[in-house]
Write a protein that holds these residues in place. Structure first.
Motif, PDB file in Angstrom:
ATOM      1  N   SER A   1       0.644  -1.090  -0.034  1.00 23.08           N
ATOM      2  CA  SER A   1      -0.150   0.022  -0.057  1.00 23.08           C
ATOM      3  C   SER A   1       0.848   1.318  -0.001  1.00 23.08           C
ATOM      4  O   SER A   1       1.972   1.172   0.449  1.00 23.08           O
ATOM      5  CB  SER A   1      -0.765  -0.185   1.105  1.00 23.08           C
ATOM      6  OG  SER A   1      -0.551   1.046   2.226  1.00 23.08           O
TER       7      SER A   1
ATOM      8  N   LEU B   1      -9.330   1.669   8.947  1.00 20.00           N
ATOM      9  CA  LEU B   1      -9.002   1.024   7.804  1.00 20.00           C
ATOM     10  C   LEU B   1      -8.651   2.384   6.663  1.00 20.00           C
ATOM     11  O   LEU B   1      -9.584   3.266   6.488  1.00 20.00           O
ATOM     12  CB  LEU B   1     -10.277   0.277   7.112  1.00 20.00           C
ATOM     13  CG  LEU B   1     -10.094  -0.177   5.724  1.00 20.00           C
ATOM     14  CD1 LEU B   1      -9.011  -1.307   5.559  1.00 20.00           C
ATOM     15  CD2 LEU B   1     -11.327  -0.808   5.123  1.00 20.00           C
ATOM     16  N   LYS B   2      -7.367   2.308   6.214  1.00 20.98           N
ATOM     17  CA  LYS B   2      -7.080   3.243   5.367  1.00 20.98           C
ATOM     18  C   LYS B   2      -7.413   3.026   3.784  1.00 20.98           C
ATOM     19  O   LYS B   2      -7.655   2.079   3.584  1.00 20.98           O
ATOM     20  CB  LYS B   2      -5.398   3.134   5.477  1.00 20.98           C
ATOM     21  CG  LYS B   2      -5.029   3.729   6.826  1.00 20.98           C
ATOM     22  CD  LYS B   2      -3.317   3.731   6.969  1.00 20.98           C
ATOM     23  CE  LYS B   2      -3.205   3.776   8.487  1.00 20.98           C
ATOM     24  NZ  LYS B   2      -1.728   3.842   8.631  1.00 20.98           N
ATOM     25  N   LYS B   3      -7.512   4.247   3.312  1.00 21.61           N
ATOM     26  CA  LYS B   3      -7.798   4.259   1.512  1.00 21.61           C
ATOM     27  C   LYS B   3      -6.699   3.535   0.977  1.00 21.61           C
ATOM     28  O   LYS B   3      -5.531   3.606   1.110  1.00 21.61           O
ATOM     29  CB  LYS B   3      -7.846   5.642   1.210  1.00 21.61           C
ATOM     30  CG  LYS B   3      -8.570   5.548  -0.222  1.00 21.61           C
ATOM     31  CD  LYS B   3      -8.664   7.294  -0.777  1.00 21.61           C
ATOM     32  CE  LYS B   3      -9.405   7.097  -1.787  1.00 21.61           C
ATOM     33  NZ  LYS B   3      -9.784   8.340  -2.585  1.00 21.61           N
ATOM     34  N   GLY B   4      -7.126   2.266   0.094  1.00 19.09           N
ATOM     35  CA  GLY B   4      -6.165   1.636  -0.378  1.00 19.09           C
ATOM     36  C   GLY B   4      -5.665   0.456   0.107  1.00 19.09           C
ATOM     37  O   GLY B   4      -4.504   0.259  -0.341  1.00 19.09           O
ATOM     38  N   GLU B   5      -5.966   0.152   1.351  1.00 18.73           N
ATOM     39  CA  GLU B   5      -5.526  -0.856   2.151  1.00 18.73           C
ATOM     40  C   GLU B   5      -6.042  -1.977   2.198  1.00 18.73           C
ATOM     41  O   GLU B   5      -7.189  -2.083   2.050  1.00 18.73           O
ATOM     42  CB  GLU B   5      -5.481  -0.103   3.738  1.00 18.73           C
ATOM     43  CG  GLU B   5      -4.725  -1.248   4.642  1.00 18.73           C
ATOM     44  CD  GLU B   5      -4.783  -0.698   5.908  1.00 18.73           C
ATOM     45  OE1 GLU B   5      -3.734  -1.042   6.623  1.00 18.73           O
ATOM     46  OE2 GLU B   5      -5.897   0.072   6.496  1.00 18.73           O
TER      47      GLU B   5
ATOM     48  N   VAL C   1     -15.412  -0.132   0.785  1.00 23.72           N
ATOM     49  CA  VAL C   1     -15.000  -0.904   1.586  1.00 23.72           C
ATOM     50  C   VAL C   1     -15.556  -2.489   1.023  1.00 23.72           C
ATOM     51  O   VAL C   1     -16.797  -2.647   1.144  1.00 23.72           O
ATOM     52  CB  VAL C   1     -15.237  -1.125   3.005  1.00 23.72           C
ATOM     53  CG1 VAL C   1     -14.563  -2.123   3.804  1.00 23.72           C
ATOM     54  CG2 VAL C   1     -14.579   0.334   3.352  1.00 23.72           C
TER      55      VAL C   1
ATOM     56  N   VAL D   1      -7.694  -2.583  -5.910  1.00 21.46           N
ATOM     57  CA  VAL D   1      -6.945  -1.527  -4.841  1.00 21.46           C
ATOM     58  C   VAL D   1      -6.125  -0.366  -5.427  1.00 21.46           C
ATOM     59  O   VAL D   1      -6.135   0.544  -5.042  1.00 21.46           O
ATOM     60  CB  VAL D   1      -6.836  -2.599  -3.863  1.00 21.46           C
ATOM     61  CG1 VAL D   1      -5.885  -1.730  -2.793  1.00 21.46           C
ATOM     62  CG2 VAL D   1      -7.652  -3.247  -3.109  1.00 21.46           C
TER      63      VAL D   1
ATOM     64  N   LYS E   1      -8.318   2.643  -5.594  1.00 24.59           N
ATOM     65  CA  LYS E   1      -8.010   2.783  -4.127  1.00 24.59           C
ATOM     66  C   LYS E   1      -9.141   2.493  -3.170  1.00 24.59           C
ATOM     67  O   LYS E   1      -9.335   3.005  -2.000  1.00 24.59           O
ATOM     68  CB  LYS E   1      -7.903   4.578  -4.084  1.00 24.59           C
ATOM     69  CG  LYS E   1      -6.811   5.188  -4.618  1.00 24.59           C
ATOM     70  CD  LYS E   1      -5.480   4.462  -4.060  1.00 24.59           C
ATOM     71  CE  LYS E   1      -4.231   5.072  -4.746  1.00 24.59           C
ATOM     72  NZ  LYS E   1      -3.989   4.634  -6.130  1.00 24.59           N
TER      73      LYS E   1
ATOM     74  N   SER F   1     -10.806  -0.018  -0.494  1.00 33.56           N
ATOM     75  CA  SER F   1     -10.263  -0.721   0.711  1.00 33.56           C
ATOM     76  C   SER F   1     -10.793  -2.100   1.012  1.00 33.56           C
ATOM     77  O   SER F   1     -11.980  -2.321   0.524  1.00 33.56           O
ATOM     78  CB  SER F   1     -10.449   0.331   1.840  1.00 33.56           C
ATOM     79  OG  SER F   1      -9.614   1.590   1.798  1.00 33.56           O
TER      80      SER F   1
END
Length: 499
Positions: free
Chosen positions: A253, A279-283, A419, A445, A449, A451
């Motif tokens: 990421s 929860l982070k963006k793109g994770e 998500v 992802v 981006k 998640s």
């Protein structure tokens, strides 16, 4: 010289226009465990079901203990000493564990059923497989892994001479798999022949004496590990037909602190306790731990399945209520459930109908259904996930178990998602399709981006694809692993509260 117990020769089987087996051949020997491997739709389950009388072969012969046999149903096969653990469980939800284990093979004490013997037998078998399981619990109260153990115990209780295990470990955690392997080795020492199907190659390497590999309805290789080395890459090349080693891209990421989903103080009864995480963006965030520690319930909670859920939740800094699925879907939180039959599919409807069903309840859905667009999207998903079907109008129930699982995943892939909740998405999916599935998710992802929260019963999937892993124990998050900390040893140690 090992005694030949069963030989299937030149087995052919068609279902309508689909060739399931074109030339299936299989041998298994007394006291040996034969791995039956292949991609979804390669014919593994079909030949197992022909052996046990679920299906009849169009051509070919089954020789068992030196005699040509053709069973009309599984009951005939069981009476002859052949038991099978099916992918689709045959348990009765309203009966107890011990009642299910002896169902159909009950002993009598005079005119009454011998319940004392049944309970003692159940305890004896489960003492090796899952000793802590309460035999008086109803099946409906068990988690998927416990149900699978009961299904295995039921097959073992029949004292088989040939035991066929079709994806028995798909719903099991590694500790449960180890217990199953101990039991299988004990049965092998007693002379039981076994056929073992699994998509987890480490399991095949550990437990099998030899393997037979199917591709496109025929066996393409037989490998005896007493004579040939245990080479996973060679096996994968036979399964996929690819000679080059192909691996999925490792998810890495980007450094970002943008939080997409924030969960604070999530509680639900005695099952989930004080769960908080970002929860982070793109994770891709993994959920790990031993079976039955609340992972499945957490995924359902995030999808809005529990009306009584207590939780402070925000998505993109906007407060949301996760008290019903409609709220989760409205905010772009989409669940790919773990039980495809109970939660994921309309089995008697077509692949296309299942793919488009989630779109039909969308508030932004157009008045007139754009069938041409949807059919094109459906064809693209089938291509990306390598779903084996003659056309998109085939009923889902005609697909193999692994291909059904891919439809469950595929129906969400065309959505704009904040998500994506993945509850064991690759369960029952072969190595090639698993690679394609995860590569598609990784691409989504990276490119959009999106998640992801991923719960997987196979630690290797968590290690390969997750940026961080939350370890659960008794309904709580007890550890967070990231970067170099993400190893199998660390996951196991954290799961067992060793560190």
């Amino acid at each position: 010289m090992a005694v030949l117990v069963l030989e299937a020769k030149g087995i052919k089987k068609r279902f309508g226009g689909v060739v399931a087996l074109s030339d299936g051949n299989l041998r298994c020997y007394q006291g040996r465990i034969t791995g039956l491997l292949g991609a979804n739709g390669s014919g593994k389950s079909t030949i197992s079901k022909i052996i046990t009388g679920v299906y009849s072969a169009d051509e070919g012969e089954i020789i068992y203990n030196g005699k040509s046999v053709k069973y009309r149903n599984p009951s005939e096969a069981r009476k002859d000493g052949i038991s099978m653990v099916f992918q689709n469980l045959s348990l009765v939800p309203d009966l107890t564990v011990w009642q299910n284990i002896v169902l159909g093979a009950e002993q009598k004490n005079g005119i009454f059923l011998d319940n004392i013997h049944a309970k003692e037998l159940s305890k004896k078998i489960l003492s090796q497989l899952l000793p802590d399981l309460d035999i008086n619990k109803k099946i409906s109260e068990l988690n998927p892994g416990e149900m699978q153990i009961v299904e295995i115990a039921k097959a073992i209780s029949e004292d088989p001479k040939l035991l066929i295990l079709d994806e028995p470990t798909a719903a099991l955690e590694q500790a449960q798999v180890k217990s199953l392997f101990i039991s299988m080795k004990s049965l092998a020492q007693k002379g039981v022949a076994m056929i073992f199907t699994s998509h987890r190659l480490w399991e095949v390497m550990e437990i099998c004496d030899d393997v037979t590999i199917f591709r496109n309805g025929e066996n393409v290789a037989n490998i005896d590990f007493a004579e040939d080395e245990r080479d996973p890459e060679r096996i994968v090349s036979y399964i996929t037909g690819e000679t080059q080693k192909v691996s999925s891209e490792k998810k890495v990421s980007e450094n970002t602190n943008e939080v997409v989903l924030r969960i604070n103080n999530l509680n639900y009864g005695k099952i989930l306790k004080d769960i908080s995480f970002d929860l982070k963006k793109g994770e891709i965030l993994g959920i790990g731990g031993l079976a039955g520690q609340g992972q499945h319930e957490l995924m359902l909670a995030l999808a809005g399945s529990f009306p009584g859920l207590r939780c402070e939740a925000t998505i993109m800094d906007k407060k949301i209520r996760l008290n019903k699925p409609a709220n989760a879907i409205k905010n772009g939180i989409l669940l790919v459930p773990g039980d495809k039959h109970l939660e994921g599919l309309f089995l008697n409807h077509s692949v296309f109908d299942n793919m488009i069903f989630p779109k039909m309840g969308n508030q932004k859905h157009p008045l007139f259904v754009p069938f041409k667009k949807y059919r094109n999207e459906c064809e693209q998903v089938i291509d990306v996930l390598s779903i084996k079907t003659s056309n998109i109008d085939m009923p889902v129930e005609t697909l193999s178990g692994g291909n059904q699982q891919k439809v469950v995943v595929g129906k969400w892939l065309s959505f704009d998602t904040n998500v994506l909740l993945l509850a064991d998405p690759a369960k029952g999916v072969d190595v090639g399709a698993k690679r394609d599935l995860y590569q598609f998710i990784v691409n989504q992802v990276r490119d959009t981006k999106m998640s992801v929260i991923l719960y997987a019963s196979d630690n290797e999937e968590l290690i390969q694809y997750c940026d961080r892993i939350l370890i659960m124990y008794e309904g709580q998050i007890v550890a967070t692993l990231e970067g170099d900390e993400i190893t199998d040893e660390a996951i196991v140690a954290s799961s067992m509260r060793i560190k």
